[in-house]
Design a protein around this motif. Structure first.
Motif, PDB file in Angstrom:
ATOM      1  N   LEU A   1      -6.366  17.605   9.622  1.00  0.00           N
ATOM      2  CA  LEU A   1      -5.823  18.253   8.428  1.00  0.00           C
ATOM      3  C   LEU A   1      -6.725  18.105   7.214  1.00  0.00           C
ATOM      4  N   SER A   2      -7.822  17.357   7.356  1.00  0.00           N
ATOM      5  CA  SER A   2      -8.663  16.999   6.196  1.00  0.00           C
ATOM      6  C   SER A   2      -7.808  16.357   5.107  1.00  0.00           C
ATOM      7  N   MET A   3      -6.917  15.505   5.527  1.00  0.00           N
ATOM      8  CA  MET A   3      -5.983  14.852   4.613  1.00  0.00           C
ATOM      9  C   MET A   3      -6.709  13.807   3.755  1.00  0.00           C
ATOM     10  N   PRO A   4      -6.236  13.573   2.535  1.00  0.00           N
ATOM     11  CA  PRO A   4      -6.794  12.498   1.727  1.00  0.00           C
ATOM     12  C   PRO A   4      -6.360  11.149   2.289  1.00  0.00           C
TER      13      PRO A   4
ATOM     14  N   ILE B   1      -8.628  12.107  -5.254  1.00  0.00           N
ATOM     15  CA  ILE B   1      -8.074  12.746  -4.061  1.00  0.00           C
ATOM     16  C   ILE B   1      -9.131  13.603  -3.357  1.00  0.00           C
ATOM     17  N   LYS B   2      -9.960  14.291  -4.124  1.00  0.00           N
ATOM     18  CA  LYS B   2     -11.051  15.066  -3.516  1.00  0.00           C
ATOM     19  C   LYS B   2     -12.008  14.169  -2.756  1.00  0.00           C
ATOM     20  N   ASN B   3     -12.312  13.000  -3.327  1.00  0.00           N
ATOM     21  CA  ASN B   3     -13.191  12.056  -2.646  1.00  0.00           C
ATOM     22  C   ASN B   3     -12.542  11.508  -1.379  1.00  0.00           C
ATOM     23  N   MET B   4     -11.240  11.289  -1.419  1.00  0.00           N
ATOM     24  CA  MET B   4     -10.531  10.816  -0.232  1.00  0.00           C
ATOM     25  C   MET B   4     -10.587  11.845   0.889  1.00  0.00           C
ATOM     26  N   GLU B   5     -10.571  13.113   0.524  1.00  0.00           N
ATOM     27  CA  GLU B   5     -10.668  14.177   1.524  1.00  0.00           C
ATOM     28  C   GLU B   5     -12.065  14.250   2.129  1.00  0.00           C
ATOM     29  N   LYS B   6     -13.081  13.834   1.352  1.00  0.00           N
ATOM     30  CA  LYS B   6     -14.469  13.880   1.826  1.00  0.00           C
ATOM     31  C   LYS B   6     -14.836  12.687   2.699  1.00  0.00           C
ATOM     32  N   ALA B   7     -14.046  11.625   2.632  1.00  0.00           N
ATOM     33  CA  ALA B   7     -14.371  10.389   3.342  1.00  0.00           C
ATOM     34  C   ALA B   7     -13.952  10.467   4.808  1.00  0.00           C
TER      35      ALA B   7
ATOM     36  N   MET C   1       0.814  -1.203   0.000  1.00  0.00           N
ATOM     37  CA  MET C   1       0.000   0.000   0.000  1.00  0.00           C
ATOM     38  C   MET C   1       0.854   1.263   0.000  1.00  0.00           C
ATOM     39  N   ASN C   2       2.069   1.177   0.541  1.00  0.00           N
ATOM     40  CA  ASN C   2       2.983   2.312   0.453  1.00  0.00           C
ATOM     41  C   ASN C   2       3.329   2.608  -1.002  1.00  0.00           C
ATOM     42  N   ASP C   3       3.579   1.550  -1.775  1.00  0.00           N
ATOM     43  CA  ASP C   3       3.850   1.740  -3.202  1.00  0.00           C
ATOM     44  C   ASP C   3       2.667   2.398  -3.899  1.00  0.00           C
ATOM     45  N   VAL C   4       1.462   1.943  -3.539  1.00  0.00           N
ATOM     46  CA  VAL C   4       0.248   2.468  -4.177  1.00  0.00           C
ATOM     47  C   VAL C   4       0.075   3.958  -3.884  1.00  0.00           C
ATOM     48  N   VAL C   5       0.158   4.335  -2.610  1.00  0.00           N
ATOM     49  CA  VAL C   5      -0.100   5.734  -2.253  1.00  0.00           C
ATOM     50  C   VAL C   5       1.036   6.640  -2.720  1.00  0.00           C
ATOM     51  N   THR C   6       2.252   6.113  -2.786  1.00  0.00           N
ATOM     52  CA  THR C   6       3.356   6.905  -3.322  1.00  0.00           C
ATOM     53  C   THR C   6       3.155   7.159  -4.807  1.00  0.00           C
ATOM     54  N   TYR C   7       2.686   6.143  -5.524  1.00  0.00           N
ATOM     55  CA  TYR C   7       2.367   6.310  -6.945  1.00  0.00           C
ATOM     56  C   TYR C   7       1.250   7.347  -7.111  1.00  0.00           C
ATOM     57  N   LEU C   8       0.240   7.264  -6.270  1.00  0.00           N
ATOM     58  CA  LEU C   8      -0.860   8.233  -6.308  1.00  0.00           C
ATOM     59  C   LEU C   8      -0.338   9.650  -6.137  1.00  0.00           C
ATOM     60  N   TYR C   9       0.534   9.849  -5.161  1.00  0.00           N
ATOM     61  CA  TYR C   9       1.078  11.181  -4.907  1.00  0.00           C
ATOM     62  C   TYR C   9       1.925  11.661  -6.086  1.00  0.00           C
ATOM     63  N   ASP C  10       2.750  10.782  -6.619  1.00  0.00           N
ATOM     64  CA  ASP C  10       3.639  11.164  -7.716  1.00  0.00           C
ATOM     65  C   ASP C  10       2.874  11.502  -8.997  1.00  0.00           C
ATOM     66  N   HIS C  11       1.629  10.983  -9.126  1.00  0.00           N
ATOM     67  CA  HIS C  11       0.816  11.219 -10.319  1.00  0.00           C
ATOM     68  C   HIS C  11      -0.506  11.890  -9.937  1.00  0.00           C
ATOM     69  N   LYS C  12      -0.469  12.742  -8.913  1.00  0.00           N
ATOM     70  CA  LYS C  12      -1.706  13.281  -8.351  1.00  0.00           C
ATOM     71  C   LYS C  12      -2.514  14.119  -9.341  1.00  0.00           C
ATOM     72  N   GLU C  13      -1.868  14.640 -10.371  1.00  0.00           N
ATOM     73  CA  GLU C  13      -2.616  15.398 -11.384  1.00  0.00           C
ATOM     74  C   GLU C  13      -3.584  14.495 -12.147  1.00  0.00           C
ATOM     75  N   ASP C  14      -3.294  13.203 -12.193  1.00  0.00           N
ATOM     76  CA  ASP C  14      -4.157  12.251 -12.884  1.00  0.00           C
ATOM     77  C   ASP C  14      -5.311  11.772 -12.015  1.00  0.00           C
ATOM     78  N   TYR C  15      -5.266  12.111 -10.722  1.00  0.00           N
ATOM     79  CA  TYR C  15      -6.251  11.556  -9.793  1.00  0.00           C
ATOM     80  C   TYR C  15      -6.927  12.641  -8.959  1.00  0.00           C
ATOM     81  N   LYS C  16      -7.153  13.793  -9.555  1.00  0.00           N
ATOM     82  CA  LYS C  16      -7.726  14.908  -8.798  1.00  0.00           C
ATOM     83  C   LYS C  16      -9.080  14.560  -8.200  1.00  0.00           C
ATOM     84  N   GLY C  17      -9.931  13.923  -8.989  1.00  0.00           N
ATOM     85  CA  GLY C  17     -11.256  13.550  -8.494  1.00  0.00           C
ATOM     86  C   GLY C  17     -11.173  12.544  -7.366  1.00  0.00           C
TER      87      GLY C  17
END
Length: 300
Positions: A247-250, A229-235, A211-227
């Protein structure tokens, strides 16, 4: 000085010397125990640096502070795994990162990423629909409330409900559309090469490394996952990893039986990703909140 007084003085000095020796031994024993307490899990703890040029940024105080928390609260180390990655310098601090834990709903994070990739690649749009078959129904949730069996469900609703409400039916529809559970697992390895022994079984297991690999990939490509990341902040904002930091972190949380997990990232002075997996029941909420608080104090 007569012989009797000499004997008395020698006896007193001998007694004092013995007492001092005992005191030194006890102090060394106490120091050793304290050291052992702070290093009890050194064999399970790891620190990795992907770039030798960044070795100057290594700070073992993070792991020591987390271990001090474990000692203070009497946390069973075997029932917790974590990975915390300094995203600015590619330094990973971890414990039990290769041990398998029940993943619960955190499997839904890479599942969502696969579909955002497909939208970005033009294979689907957010208006694409998927059949809601009876065998995909797991329990009551938003999808089962809004749609009947046999309905065509828009991808936008599936992705939103999958992350914001952790809807199990949404997850089932999406991984079945990939061919099934094992096919989903194979597909998500595009984000990681950290595959554990039982990963390809029907069991819903994962590791902190995966899961560290997954979330690091997400962060490194966050422009591709804007929607996403917004949903993660709402959860569940302000809960789980975010409970003490607010912090309302994703993040994507998951719970099942005694398993309580969460994965996310924090953007601050030194941004970091964090994965915490636990098998402590409700106590897991305290553990993950404290670990993230310690990490935030370290990196902010």
């Amino acid at each position: 000085m007569d012989k009797k007084n000499k004997i008395i003085i020698i006896s007193l000095l001998s007694a004092l010397l013995i007492a001092l020796c005992v005191l030194v031994v006890e102090m060394k024993s106490t120091e050793k125990k304290a050291y052992q307490g702070l290093t009890e899990i050194e064999e399970d703890q790891n620190m990795e640096v992907e770039n030798d040029d960044n070795s100057q940024y290594i700070d073992m105080s993070l792991e020591k502070d987390i271990e001090a928390h474990f000692q203070e609260d009497g946390i069973d180390h075997e029932r917790v795994a974590y990975c915390i990655t300094d995203l600015e310098h590619n330094i990973k601090y971890s414990m039990n990162e290769k041990d398998e834990f029940i993943a619960a709903s955190i499997y839904k994070l890479p599942l969502a990423m696969l579909y955002y990739d497909k939208v970005n690649e033009g294979e689907y749009t957010l208006d694409s629909t998927f059949t809601y078959s009876g065998y995909m129904h797991e329990d009551a949730g938003v999808i089962s409330s809004d749609y009947g069996i046999g309905s065509q469900v828009p991808l936008s609703d599936l992705l939103n409900d999958l992350i914001i409400y952790s809807d199990n039916d949404a997850g089932h529809i999406l991984y079945e559309n990939l061919g099934g559970w094992k096919e989903y697992k194979e597909a998500m390895t595009k984000y990681t090469d950290s595959i554990s022994e039982n990963y390809y079984t029907m069991d819903n297991v994962t590791t902190a490394n995966t899961m560290n690999d997954v979330v690091t990939y997400l962060y490194d490509h966050k422009e591709d996952y804007k929607g996403l990341i917004k949903n993660m902040e709402k959860a569940e904002p302000g809960e789980y990893l975010d409970r003490d930091t607010q912090l309302s972190m994703p993040q994507k949380y998951g719970m099942y039986d005694y398993a309580l997990n969460s994965v996310g990232f924090v953007e601050c002075n030194t941004s970091y990703s964090i994965v915490v997996l636990t098998s402590l029941g409700d106590k897991g909420a305290d553990v993950m909140a404290n670990i993230n608080r310690i990490a935030y104090e370290h990196f902010k």
